[in-house]
Design a protein around this motif. Structure first.
Motif, mmCIF file in Angstrom:
data_model
loop_
_atom_site.group_PDB
_atom_site.id
_atom_site.type_symbol
_atom_site.label_atom_id
_atom_site.label_comp_id
_atom_site.label_asym_id
_atom_site.label_seq_id
_atom_site.Cartn_x
_atom_site.Cartn_y
_atom_site.Cartn_z
ATOM 1 N N MET A 1 -17.568 14.345 -33.635
ATOM 2 C CA MET A 1 -17.974 14.578 -32.254
ATOM 3 C C MET A 1 -18.738 15.901 -32.132
ATOM 4 O O MET A 1 -19.808 15.961 -31.524
ATOM 5 C CB MET A 1 -16.744 14.604 -31.335
ATOM 6 N N GLU A 2 -18.199 16.964 -32.735
ATOM 7 C CA GLU A 2 -18.835 18.268 -32.613
ATOM 8 C C GLU A 2 -20.190 18.304 -33.319
ATOM 9 O O GLU A 2 -21.152 18.886 -32.801
ATOM 10 C CB GLU A 2 -17.918 19.360 -33.163
ATOM 11 N N GLY B 1 -14.932 24.925 -20.824
ATOM 12 C CA GLY B 1 -14.413 23.774 -20.099
ATOM 13 C C GLY B 1 -13.127 23.256 -20.712
ATOM 14 O O GLY B 1 -12.183 22.891 -19.994
ATOM 15 N N PHE B 2 -13.089 23.228 -22.045
ATOM 16 C CA PHE B 2 -11.876 22.780 -22.717
ATOM 17 C C PHE B 2 -10.725 23.746 -22.465
ATOM 18 O O PHE B 2 -9.591 23.324 -22.195
ATOM 19 C CB PHE B 2 -12.121 22.642 -24.219
ATOM 20 N N ARG C 1 -14.964 -3.656 -16.203
ATOM 21 C CA ARG C 1 -15.686 -4.485 -15.240
ATOM 22 C C ARG C 1 -17.002 -3.865 -14.797
ATOM 23 O O ARG C 1 -17.792 -4.506 -14.104
ATOM 24 C CB ARG C 1 -14.783 -4.724 -14.022
ATOM 25 N N ASP C 2 -17.223 -2.614 -15.154
ATOM 26 C CA ASP C 2 -18.472 -1.951 -14.767
ATOM 27 C C ASP C 2 -18.797 -0.913 -15.833
ATOM 28 O O ASP C 2 -17.892 -0.277 -16.389
ATOM 29 C CB ASP C 2 -18.320 -1.291 -13.395
ATOM 30 N N SER C 3 -20.080 -0.722 -16.106
ATOM 31 C CA SER C 3 -20.469 0.251 -17.138
ATOM 32 C C SER C 3 -20.065 1.676 -16.769
ATOM 33 O O SER C 3 -19.842 2.506 -17.655
ATOM 34 C CB SER C 3 -21.988 0.184 -17.368
ATOM 35 N N SER C 4 -19.968 1.948 -15.456
ATOM 36 C CA SER C 4 -19.561 3.296 -15.024
ATOM 37 C C SER C 4 -18.091 3.573 -15.303
ATOM 38 O O SER C 4 -17.641 4.722 -15.238
ATOM 39 C CB SER C 4 -19.850 3.482 -13.530
ATOM 40 N N HIS C 5 -17.335 2.519 -15.627
ATOM 41 C CA HIS C 5 -15.900 2.685 -15.871
ATOM 42 C C HIS C 5 -15.601 3.238 -17.267
ATOM 43 O O HIS C 5 -14.432 3.473 -17.590
ATOM 44 C CB HIS C 5 -15.183 1.349 -15.683
ATOM 45 N N SER C 6 -16.623 3.435 -18.068
ATOM 46 C CA SER C 6 -16.378 3.991 -19.408
ATOM 47 C C SER C 6 -15.760 5.382 -19.321
ATOM 48 O O SER C 6 -15.018 5.799 -20.231
ATOM 49 C CB SER C 6 -17.682 4.045 -20.201
ATOM 50 N N ILE C 7 -16.031 6.091 -18.228
ATOM 51 C CA ILE C 7 -15.476 7.442 -18.073
ATOM 52 C C ILE C 7 -13.959 7.410 -18.047
ATOM 53 O O ILE C 7 -13.290 8.344 -18.488
ATOM 54 C CB ILE C 7 -16.034 8.099 -16.783
ATOM 55 N N THR D 1 -13.943 15.900 -19.135
ATOM 56 C CA THR D 1 -14.367 14.563 -19.562
ATOM 57 C C THR D 1 -15.811 14.284 -19.172
ATOM 58 O O THR D 1 -16.584 13.689 -19.937
ATOM 59 C CB THR D 1 -13.442 13.497 -18.960
ATOM 60 N N LYS D 2 -16.201 14.709 -17.974
ATOM 61 C CA LYS D 2 -17.597 14.551 -17.554
ATOM 62 C C LYS D 2 -18.531 15.353 -18.456
ATOM 63 O O LYS D 2 -19.629 14.898 -18.793
ATOM 64 C CB LYS D 2 -17.756 15.003 -16.107
ATOM 65 N N LEU D 3 -18.075 16.547 -18.854
ATOM 66 C CA LEU D 3 -18.882 17.361 -19.771
ATOM 67 C C LEU D 3 -19.019 16.661 -21.118
ATOM 68 O O LEU D 3 -20.092 16.681 -21.734
ATOM 69 C CB LEU D 3 -18.221 18.737 -19.937
ATOM 70 N N MET D 4 -17.939 16.021 -21.559
ATOM 71 C CA MET D 4 -17.976 15.290 -22.826
ATOM 72 C C MET D 4 -18.946 14.109 -22.736
ATOM 73 O O MET D 4 -19.738 13.882 -23.662
ATOM 74 C CB MET D 4 -16.568 14.805 -23.176
ATOM 75 N N ALA D 5 -18.892 13.369 -21.614
ATOM 76 C CA ALA D 5 -19.807 12.240 -21.429
ATOM 77 C C ALA D 5 -21.261 12.708 -21.361
ATOM 78 O O ALA D 5 -22.172 12.038 -21.870
ATOM 79 C CB ALA D 5 -19.437 11.473 -20.158
ATOM 80 N N LYS D 6 -21.470 13.873 -20.755
ATOM 81 C CA LYS D 6 -22.823 14.445 -20.677
ATOM 82 C C LYS D 6 -23.364 14.738 -22.074
ATOM 83 O O LYS D 6 -24.540 14.454 -22.376
ATOM 84 C CB LYS D 6 -22.770 15.718 -19.835
ATOM 85 N N HIS D 7 -22.531 15.305 -22.943
ATOM 86 C CA HIS D 7 -22.967 15.590 -24.313
ATOM 87 C C HIS D 7 -23.203 14.298 -25.091
ATOM 88 O O HIS D 7 -24.091 14.239 -25.967
ATOM 89 C CB HIS D 7 -21.927 16.459 -25.022
ATOM 90 N N MET D 8 -22.421 13.265 -24.792
ATOM 91 C CA MET D 8 -22.643 11.970 -25.448
ATOM 92 C C MET D 8 -24.019 11.418 -25.102
ATOM 93 O O MET D 8 -24.754 10.933 -25.974
ATOM 94 C CB MET D 8 -21.563 10.968 -25.015
#
Length: 398
Positions: A289-290, A317-318, A213-219, A185-192
């Motif tokens: 996405m790809e 990673g997947f 409640r926080d922008s960091s919670h999108s993960i 998921t972190k890898l996916m967010a990095k590509h985003m």
């Protein structure tokens, strides 16, 4: 006689079949003495002792053949486990008996007196003893193989019982699965971010009715998306995938063997995982996405083709995440009658329960007043293994 390092039977045994063929030909000759009576001197043809000598010769011949069989059986047993002394002894016995048989043949073909080294009764006794020895050697070999199989069975049964009667194994597998999901998921967010996507908007599209409640919670929204897809139909033996329908008939032992094969990296059990990995990738990684991440659909095309998998950081990673979930699925169905297993998640709006849930935001536990008490969405599912409850991870909503 010495052996090479490959531990093959002696080279002189290669002629054993030919020698025995000649012996059988010799036996056919003796069954029709009238056709060959002219080969003997006239006084021997009229000698009444000839049939007795022939009987002794045949009895001696069959006793020698039985000795060869017994020695050859001993030679085979000595191959595994390798016993050089027994091999040399058996080899010598085979060669000696073949030489005796060759002498008998030579005696007959050159019209020598038909004399045997022992009486018919002793030869018959010798033959029976050799047959008994052959049976004993064969029985010993079969008993040894049976003991080996029993040892393997006991070992597998112990591993199975250890897995079935200790849910901690499932906990360990679950921790690995959760770790791999977070990593992907972190890898996916990095590509985003690299593709200049709006992470808040992406998270909102996944959980449209929940205010983060926080922008960091999108993960956490991304994790819930991945978990929803990868754990879809986890409670079914075949994941409701047509390519895995054979798994419907599997019992818990078969699932445990699949798990052990996956842990040991055996290719013989990887076909099901490859199909699972392919189906889940096509379901989780959408074409949009790809293309947004990589500018093309090359990885998706290769996965769909079934010719192999991409050797990229993204797909690696997947695949690691898929492998961990696949292993967890095998253990889930390896749980026998003593530990019935269930997977569960919590619907939006349910009241928070510490028995079945764990908040994804740790600091919320420390807020005695004004803490959100309703579930916004399930991030990761929970499990019940027997009486043990593994809490699902939830995001609480205001």
């Amino acid at each position: 006689m010495e052996f090479s390092s490959s531990r093959q039977p002696p080279s002189n045994l290669d002629s054993l079949a030919k020698t025995l063929s000649n012996i059988l030909h010799f036996r056919r000759v003796t069954n029709h003495p009238t056709k060959y009576s002219s080969q003997f001197p006239k006084d021997e043809q009229q000698n009444p002792s000839i049939p007795d000598a022939m009987e002794s010769l045949l009895a001696d011949l069959f006793a020698r053949i039985s000795s060869v069989k017994a020695a050859y059986a001993q030679l085979q047993v000595a191959q595994n486990p390798y016993d050089s002394d027994s091999i040399r002894s058996a080899d010598l016995a085979v060669v000696t008996e073949l030489q005796h048989i060759s002498n008998l043949k030579h005696s007959y073909l050159h019209h020598h007196h038909l004399t045997a080294s022992q009486s018919p009764l002793l030869a018959h006794l010798h033959e029976q003893r050799n047959l008994l020895k052959t049976y004993e050697i064969t029985a010993k070999k079969l008993e040894s193989e049976l003991q080996l199989k029993e040892s393997e069975s006991i070992s597998l049964r112990a591993k199975l019982n250890e897995s079935l009667h200790n849910p901690l194994h499932f906990l360990a597998a679950l921790r690995h699965a959760v770790k791999s999901i977070k990593s992907f998921t972190k890898l996916m967010a990095k590509h985003m971010e690299s593709a200049s996507w709006d992470l808040d908007a992406a998270a909102k599209s996944i959980q449209p009715d929940v205010v983060l409640r926080d922008s960091s919670h999108s993960i956490f929204s991304f994790e819930s998306y991945v978990c929803t897809k990868i754990f879809s139909d986890f409670h079914r033996k075949d994941f409701s995938l047509r390519s895995l329908e054979k798994r419907r008939a599997w019992d818990r032992r078969k699932f445990f063997e699949e798990f052990m094969g996956l842990e040991e990296g055996r290719k013989a059990v990887s076909l099901g995982f490859e199909r699972f990995c392919r189906e889940k990738y096509l379901g989780i990684v959408k074409p949009k996405m790809e293309v947004g991440f990589f500018g093309d659909l090359e990885q998706r095309a290769l996965v769909r083709s079934g010719r192999g998998f991409p050797e990229t950081e993204w797909f690696t990673g997947f695949a690691e995440m898929a492998r961990r979930v696949w292993a967890l699925h095998c253990l889930f169905f390896a749980c026998g009658p003593d530990f019935e297993a269930e997977i569960f998640q919590v619907r939006k709006g349910c009241r928070f329960s510490e028995t079945y849930m764990e908040s994804v935001v740790e600091e919320e536990r420390c807020r005695p007043m004004g803490r959100p008490t309703e579930v916004g969405f399930t991030v990761m599912p929970g499990f019940m293994i027997g009486r043990m409850v593994i809490q699902c991870i939830v995001y609480l909503s205001d």
